[in-house]
Scaffold this active site. Structure first.
Site, PDB file in Angstrom:
ATOM      1  N   LYS A 145      30.814 -14.137  18.337  1.00 56.16           N
ATOM      2  CA  LYS A 145      30.716 -13.575  19.720  1.00 56.16           C
ATOM      3  C   LYS A 145      30.973 -12.215  19.622  1.00 56.16           C
ATOM      4  CE  LYS A 145      30.198 -15.525  23.630  1.00 56.16           C
ATOM      5  NZ  LYS A 145      29.549 -16.776  23.969  1.00 56.16           N
TER       6      LYS A 145
HETATM    7  N1  GLU Z   1      26.212 -17.037  25.281  1.00 57.86           N
HETATM    8  C1  GLU Z   1      25.532 -18.350  25.000  1.00 57.86           C
HETATM    9  C2  GLU Z   1      26.715 -19.287  24.633  1.00 57.86           C
HETATM   10  O1  GLU Z   1      27.908 -19.173  24.994  1.00 57.86           O
HETATM   11  C3  GLU Z   1      24.457 -18.533  24.259  1.00 57.86           C
HETATM   12  C4  GLU Z   1      24.707 -18.043  22.777  1.00 57.86           C
HETATM   13  C5  GLU Z   1      23.459 -18.004  22.122  1.00 57.86           C
HETATM   14  O2  GLU Z   1      22.418 -18.165  22.394  1.00 57.86           O
HETATM   15  O3  GLU Z   1      23.380 -17.536  20.803  1.00 57.86           O
HETATM   16  O4  GLU Z   1      26.520 -20.463  24.254  1.00 57.86           O
END
Ligand code: GLU
Length: 424
Positions: free
Chosen positions: A114
């Protein structure tokens, strides 16, 4: 809750505490190898960057940015980029940990990551947002790559931000690298169905949950907290499926109409004015009132820590479908479990987004793009199978759905750790 000797103090934050408490509970149930447990409790690596941005008025503002890889045992790490004033190292680290379990649970060959910048994206001009994104991307360049770590949208970012990230990375390389991000516009290698994927995934999961309770979408009363990408898409699809959306909210206020809110009209209203407030045919309510409205299904699709020990006892829904990451605290989980409320956990419920991100990455790597129907069919298969596996574990192990989902995700990672062994 956290064993102080094991968690590095830099990661401390209320949300990291939540993620660790959930992990420890599932690890206990799994009798997880203590050596693997020690390695999974902290991120593999974390980068802090300062992001200077030339503002339109000539000043230079410096923002704090982060990228965290929690784990990359099964493949490159994967996870969104969040632009929000509350972004901290602790928050990003918790979200990265959840990405690890989420990807493992639905069977994707990714670890969890993240990133984010502590800022208020709503206060930027388009040019400022672009400069911030490009500088943040070049600051984290050593941490990302199509085989290393693949960012995607999260709160406060969207496909335009992904396009700027892709362009910045590609400019550094000297050639186009579409596989560096997912959630891109279709024109540069995005996937059909990606923007609605998290909302659509929630709906596929809810369909499976309702089947278990011998119920269908028709007339089901739903409340959706949050009207960003996840909340608005989920509300729109559920509305089309015949649910009655009796309450919605955004970061500023909420709306209530016991007869049901006309979601297509609300979407138009939000397109024009950016907020739900001012929508006719609905009563204005606060976010706190929204969470305890009478309904069948509550979809928290905003930010973390919304359902707490303070409001859990007043929640009237019989199903909570977690669109956001970490909307329910461990204390609230206990109360909801006691009250017989079914909490369908984030790492299962909202996994549709990263699943279609995976499809986007695969399509980009092969330079072979699929039709929307194909993407949706594959998404439905993944979500349905994940729901069935979590339900099976929950029954077999006599645990709630969150613990079951975590157990499955963590077990897959633990097996990979043990198979690969410890270097050197
Ligand atoms: N931000 C989204 C999540 O928390 C998608 C992450 C992604 O597609 O890599 O799952």
């Amino acid at each position: 809750m956290i064993n102080d000797r094991r968690v590095v103090p830099e990661f401390y934050s209320p949300i990291y505490r939540m993620a660790v408490a959930q992990f420890e509970q599932a690890a206990e149930r799994l009798h997880l190898d203590p050596n693997v447990r020690k390695r999974l409790i902290s991120p593999k690596r974390a980068l802090l960057v300062s992001v200077p941005v030339a503002m339109d008025d000539g000043r230079v503002e410096v923002f704090q940015g982060y990228r965290v890889h929690h784990d990359c045992t099964l493949g490159p790490s994967k996870g969104g980029v969040r632009y929000h004033p509350d972004v901290t190292l602790g928050e990003v680290s918790a979200l990265a940990m959840w990405m690890t379990w989420k990807c493992a649970l639905v069977g994707l060959p990714f670890g969890g990551a993240k990133g984010g910048v502590s800022c208020d994206p709503g206060a930027f001009s388009r040019k400022e947002l672009q400069r911030l994104t490009r500088r943040y991307t070049s600051e984290i360049l050593t941490m990302i790559g199509p085989d290393i770590d693949i960012p995607a949208p999260d709160i406060g970012t969207n496909e335009q931000v992904m396009a700027w990230m892709m362009d910045t990375y590609s400019q550094h390389k000297g050639y186009s690298v579409p596989g560096i991000v997912t959630g891109k516009p279709l024109s540069i290698g995005g996937s059909m169905g990606r923007s609605a994927a998290t909302g659509q995934g929630l709906v596929y999961i809810l369909a499976e949950a309702l089947k278990q309770k011998n119920k269908s979408f028709s007339g089901m009363e739903v409340v959706v907290q949050g009207f960003g990408n996840v909340g608005s898409n989920a509300a729109e699809i559920l509305y089309k499926e015949g649910c009655k959306i009796v309450g919605v909210s955004d970061a500023f206020s909420g709306l209530y109409n016991p007869k049901g809110i006309l979601i297509p009209d609300l979407i138009q209203h939000v397109k024009k004015g950016k907020v739900v407030s001012g929508f006719p045919d609905a009563e204005k309510i606060t976010n706190e009132e929204l969470l305890v409205l009478k309904c069948d299904v509550l979809v928290p699709a905003a930010i973390s820590g919304q359902i707490t020990e303070k409001n859990a006892k007043n929640i009237k829904a019989s199903i909570i479908l977690e669109g956001a990451n970490g909307p329910t605290t461990p204390e609230a989980d206990l109360i909801l479990k006691d009250r017989g409320i079914w909490v369908i956990p984030d790492i299962l419920a909202n996994a549709g987004g990263v699943t279609v991100s995976y499809f986007e990455w695969v399509q980009g790597m092969q330079n072979f793009f699929w039709k929307e129907k194909e993407v949706m069919e594959k998404l439905k298969d993944v979500m349905t199978a994940a729901f069935a596996s979590v339900l099976e574990t929950s029954i077999k192990e006599n645990v709630d759905l969150r613990t079951a989902a975590l157990m499955r995700g963590i077990k897959r990672i633990a097996d990979a750790y043990l198979a690969r062994g410890l270097f050197p």
